[in-house]
Scaffold this active site. Structure first.
Site, PDB file in Angstrom:
ATOM      1  N   HIS A 197       0.822  -1.206   0.000  1.00  0.00           N
ATOM      2  CA  HIS A 197       0.000   0.000   0.000  1.00  0.00           C
ATOM      3  C   HIS A 197       0.859   1.261   0.000  1.00  0.00           C
ATOM      4  O   HIS A 197       0.670   2.156  -0.823  1.00  0.00           O
ATOM      5  CB  HIS A 197      -0.912  -0.028   1.230  1.00  0.00           C
ATOM      6  CG  HIS A 197      -1.714   1.209   1.432  1.00  0.00           C
ATOM      7  ND1 HIS A 197      -3.065   1.276   1.155  1.00  0.00           N
ATOM      8  CD2 HIS A 197      -1.367   2.440   1.882  1.00  0.00           C
ATOM      9  CE1 HIS A 197      -3.506   2.493   1.434  1.00  0.00           C
ATOM     10  NE2 HIS A 197      -2.490   3.215   1.884  1.00  0.00           N
ATOM     11  N   GLU A 198       1.795   1.323   0.928  1.00  0.00           N
ATOM     12  CA  GLU A 198       2.600   2.536   1.052  1.00  0.00           C
ATOM     13  C   GLU A 198       3.433   2.798  -0.195  1.00  0.00           C
ATOM     14  O   GLU A 198       3.617   3.942  -0.612  1.00  0.00           O
ATOM     15  CB  GLU A 198       3.489   2.453   2.291  1.00  0.00           C
ATOM     16  CG  GLU A 198       2.745   2.449   3.610  1.00  0.00           C
ATOM     17  CD  GLU A 198       1.854   3.670   3.802  1.00  0.00           C
ATOM     18  OE1 GLU A 198       2.075   4.706   3.131  1.00  0.00           O
ATOM     19  OE2 GLU A 198       0.922   3.579   4.611  1.00  0.00           O
ATOM     20  N   HIS A 201       1.794   4.785  -2.775  1.00  0.00           N
ATOM     21  CA  HIS A 201       1.956   6.236  -2.613  1.00  0.00           C
ATOM     22  C   HIS A 201       3.296   6.696  -3.181  1.00  0.00           C
ATOM     23  O   HIS A 201       3.387   7.762  -3.792  1.00  0.00           O
ATOM     24  CB  HIS A 201       1.866   6.618  -1.139  1.00  0.00           C
ATOM     25  CG  HIS A 201       0.512   6.427  -0.538  1.00  0.00           C
ATOM     26  ND1 HIS A 201      -0.636   6.924  -1.100  1.00  0.00           N
ATOM     27  CD2 HIS A 201       0.126   5.790   0.601  1.00  0.00           C
ATOM     28  CE1 HIS A 201      -1.674   6.612  -0.343  1.00  0.00           C
ATOM     29  NE2 HIS A 201      -1.229   5.915   0.696  1.00  0.00           N
TER      30      HIS A 201
END
Length: 285
Positions: A197-198, A201
């Site tokens: 997920h990170e 980003h």
């Protein structure tokens, strides 16, 4: 100034003594809203993508190869103090490659270092830590594995224009809570997808629930509108009933359980490629 993206835990679990024990941390989204500048960058990239698609000139993207440096920053050599094993790190890289391979993105472990520092291990003195530990160029991914991030499971920085050795250049990368790695002790979030997920980003992606049910949402056309972050794996959730599609609970950019995550969309793949080409691919420093 860059934007730090957080996964927030709603309740802190007691610290484990000795061997790590299973902990449970229900979490809420605490992500800082993207800056106007970053949203404008995203809009411009989205317009370019749409124009290229309309003209039929979208071309196959060569595989993006990302070098990864792991920095394990622990309070002691005990697992419960954040000192993860090499097996956990190797399994984390394997998890990333499985998630990103369908989108022509590959991660290569280039190095791992271990630091015992009780202040840095709890996310203290972030800039000083990163100035001491960061490796590679702006196209290389630095992952800082920490014992404690307050209420956070992880955070990262969006790509932007930087100059070498500037504070924003040093801040780049992701900080990850140690027990979210594969084999960690954090119930529901210990398969390694906090990092998945990170790193989304780091490639420029927003949350699927960015903007709620109105407006441009996450600026990716094939992610259905979503009013708020998911919790667990709520099959059939439709938080924006007036908009097409059910909530993308299986998308890595939602906040579902690790077992619920399955995919990025084609549009997200294009966006990651756009941000990579714009800000990282040709970085020499």
């Amino acid at each position: 100034m860059q934007i730090k993206s957080f996964l927030l835990a709603a309740a802190a679990a007691p610290a484990a003594l000795g061997a790590a024990v299973n902990t449970i941390k229900p979490f809420n989204c605490g992500t800082d809203a993207p800056s106007r500048q970053h949203i404008q960058m995203t809009k411009e990239l989205a317009e370019k993508e749409a124009a290229m698609a309309a003209e039929g000139i979208m071309t196959a993207q060569a595989t993006i190869n990302v070098n990864v440096y792991f920095h394990v920053v622990a309070a002691s050599t005990a697992l419960s103090d954040g000192y993860v094993t090499s097996t956990m790190i190797n399994n984390q890289v394997a998890t990333l490659n499985k998630a990103y391979a369908p989108h022509n993105i590959q991660f290569t472990l280039k190095g791992t270092d271990y630091t015992i520092n009780s202040n840095w291990a709890v996310d203290g003195s972030e800039l000083a830590m990163k100035k001491a530990l960061r490796k590679g160029t702006y196209k290389d991914l630095n992952l800082y594995i920490l014992k404690d991030l307050g209420d956070a499971l992880g955070y990262c920085y969006f790509p932007t224009s930087v100059t070498s050795k500037s504070n924003d250049w040093y801040y780049d990368g992701c900080s990850i809570l140690y027990d979210t790695l594969p084999g960690g002790s954090l119930t529901n979030y210990n398969l390694g997808h906090t990092s998945t997920h990170e790193i989304g980003h780091w490639f420029g992606l927003y949350h699927t629930f960015q903007g709620g049910c109105s407006g441009n949402g996450d600026y990716v056309s094939d992610t259905p509108a979503q009013a708020s972050a998911s919790s667990g794996c709520p099959t059939g959730r439709d938080s924006c009933p007036s908009q097409p599609g059910l909530d993308p609970i299986h998308n890595y950019m939602d906040y579902s359980y690790d077992t619920c995550y399955e995919e990025f969309t084609s549009g997200q793949r294009t966006r990651m490629t756009s941000y990579w080409n714009q800000y990282r691919a040709n970085a020499s420093v």
